[in-house]
Design a protein around this motif. Structure first.
Motif, PDB file in Angstrom:
ATOM      1  N   THR A  55     -28.578 -33.865 -18.879  1.00  0.00           N
ATOM      2  CA  THR A  55     -28.398 -33.263 -17.675  1.00  0.00           C
ATOM      3  C   THR A  55     -26.764 -33.876 -17.208  1.00  0.00           C
ATOM      4  OG1 THR A  55     -28.751 -32.612 -15.508  1.00  0.00           O
ATOM      5  CG2 THR A  55     -29.276 -34.903 -16.245  1.00  0.00           C
ATOM      6  N   ALA A  56     -26.250 -33.069 -16.671  1.00  0.00           N
ATOM      7  CA  ALA A  56     -24.859 -33.488 -16.062  1.00  0.00           C
ATOM      8  C   ALA A  56     -25.072 -33.609 -14.418  1.00  0.00           C
ATOM      9  CB  ALA A  56     -23.594 -32.593 -16.335  1.00  0.00           C
ATOM     10  N   GLN A  57     -26.306 -33.480 -13.835  1.00  0.00           N
ATOM     11  CA  GLN A  57     -26.325 -33.594 -12.530  1.00  0.00           C
ATOM     12  C   GLN A  57     -26.186 -34.812 -12.014  1.00  0.00           C
ATOM     13  OE1 GLN A  57     -26.916 -31.219 -10.351  1.00  0.00           O
ATOM     14  NE2 GLN A  57     -26.944 -32.428  -8.737  1.00  0.00           N
ATOM     15  N   PRO A  58     -24.909 -34.923 -11.045  1.00  0.00           N
ATOM     16  CA  PRO A  58     -24.715 -36.347 -10.343  1.00  0.00           C
ATOM     17  C   PRO A  58     -25.859 -37.068  -9.727  1.00  0.00           C
ATOM     18  CG  PRO A  58     -23.141 -34.797  -9.909  1.00  0.00           C
ATOM     19  CD  PRO A  58     -24.212 -34.118 -10.335  1.00  0.00           C
ATOM     20  N   GLY A  59     -25.960 -38.303 -10.182  1.00  0.00           N
ATOM     21  CA  GLY A  59     -27.096 -39.117  -9.690  1.00  0.00           C
ATOM     22  C   GLY A  59     -28.546 -38.847 -10.315  1.00  0.00           C
ATOM     23  N   CYS A  60     -28.640 -37.829 -11.303  1.00  0.00           N
ATOM     24  CA  CYS A  60     -30.090 -37.746 -11.871  1.00  0.00           C
ATOM     25  C   CYS A  60     -30.251 -39.061 -12.881  1.00  0.00           C
ATOM     26  CB  CYS A  60     -29.912 -36.459 -12.600  1.00  0.00           C
ATOM     27  SG  CYS A  60     -31.586 -35.859 -13.386  1.00  0.00           S
ATOM     28  N   ASN A  62     -29.134 -41.878 -12.746  1.00  0.00           N
ATOM     29  CA  ASN A  62     -29.609 -43.390 -11.768  1.00  0.00           C
ATOM     30  C   ASN A  62     -31.018 -43.216 -11.297  1.00  0.00           C
ATOM     31  OD1 ASN A  62     -26.891 -44.139 -12.420  1.00  0.00           O
ATOM     32  ND2 ASN A  62     -26.248 -43.378 -10.428  1.00  0.00           N
ATOM     33  N   CYS A 167     -32.337 -34.148  -9.788  1.00  0.00           N
ATOM     34  CA  CYS A 167     -32.427 -33.498 -10.844  1.00  0.00           C
ATOM     35  C   CYS A 167     -32.696 -32.041 -10.781  1.00  0.00           C
ATOM     36  CB  CYS A 167     -33.297 -34.363 -12.042  1.00  0.00           C
ATOM     37  SG  CYS A 167     -32.819 -35.926 -12.245  1.00  0.00           S
TER      38      CYS A 167
END
Length: 253
Positions: A55-60, A62, A167
């Motif tokens: 995925t490229a979702q920021p924070g996912c 982490n 996510c």
């Protein structure tokens, strides 16, 4: 962390340990500390950098990493080694206290000694040594349970699914070199279990040896009491002779 300083400090415990204690100390520093310092830190050095999710979702990434690795193996093992080795310092401290007390007693009593051997496991030092073994086995067992509870076992899956926010959906996450990490995890678990076994064997050995000494001491005390109760044959013959003389004088009368 300076593990060599800790090893030098705990090496003095060998003088007061049994055979099981020496095996335990060798296992800790050869198969746990050395493996931890030389190999394990390098194996887990890339766990955060090479953790990948599709995925490229920021924070996912982490969030998923924190979910899969809530506690780092390296930090958990470092805490485990510190907690497991610290109880041995109780024995060293108690022996040092005895040596200081014996020195003070020798100064005030013109060279006499309060303890024939301050490092001999008798009296309070025996209990200190036994308590240190209980703490060592308890800490090892506790950290094994924490590792099992946090990671749902000692396995290292190749694929982990994560659906936590932010996510967008259930994503697949991969860790680097899962087989190698699993091997080292099992190795550290088996080493910890063996150390627990050594502590239990040493506790059983100390308790059995103490019971044997108590039984031997009680038997010797009973033997001495029976010996003291026995009548001296010389005294008995003298008493019989005096009784015969008294009987003879009474007949003459």
């Amino acid at each position: 962390m300076n593990w060599s300083a800790l090893e030098a400090l705990l090496s003095g415990v060998n003088k007061y340990s049994t055979v099981f204690g020496r095996v335990w100390l060798s296992m800790v520093f050869v198969f746990r500390v050395m493996v931890f310092v030389v190999a394990a830190q390098r194996v887990w050095g890339d766990e955060s950098k090479d953790f990948v999710c599709n995925t490229a979702q920021p924070g996912c990434v982490n969030v998923c990493y924190d979910s899969i690795f809530p506690i780092s193996h390296i930090r958990l093992w470092a805490l485990q080694l510190i907690f497991v080795t610290c109880p041995s310092l109780m024995v060293v401290g108690h022996v040092k206290y005895r040596e200081k007390k014996d020195m003070q007693y020798g100064v005030s009593h013109k060279g006499a000694h309060l303890y024939a051997n301050p490092g001999k496991k008798r009296g309070g030092l025996w209990w200190t040594y036994l308590v240190s073994l209980i703490f060592k086995a308890g800490f090892d067992a506790g950290f094994l349970y924490i590792l099992y509870y946090v990671y749902d076992g000692y396995d290292m899956p190749r694929l982990s699914k994560c659906s936590l926010e932010p996510c967008p959906n259930t994503v697949d996450c991969y860790i680097s070199r899962p087989t190698e990490k699993k091997i080292f995890t099992l190795f550290m678990v088996v080493s910890s279990a063996f150390c627990i076994l050594m502590c239990i064997c040493e506790m059983i050995y100390l308790i059995c040896k103490r019971i044997h000494k108590l039984i031997k001491r009680k038997t010797e005390a009973e033997r001495r009491s029976k010996t003291s109760i026995r009548v001296d044959p010389t005294a008995a013959s003298i008493q019989n002779l005096s009784n015969i003389q008294e009987e003879g004088t009474s007949k003459k009368k």
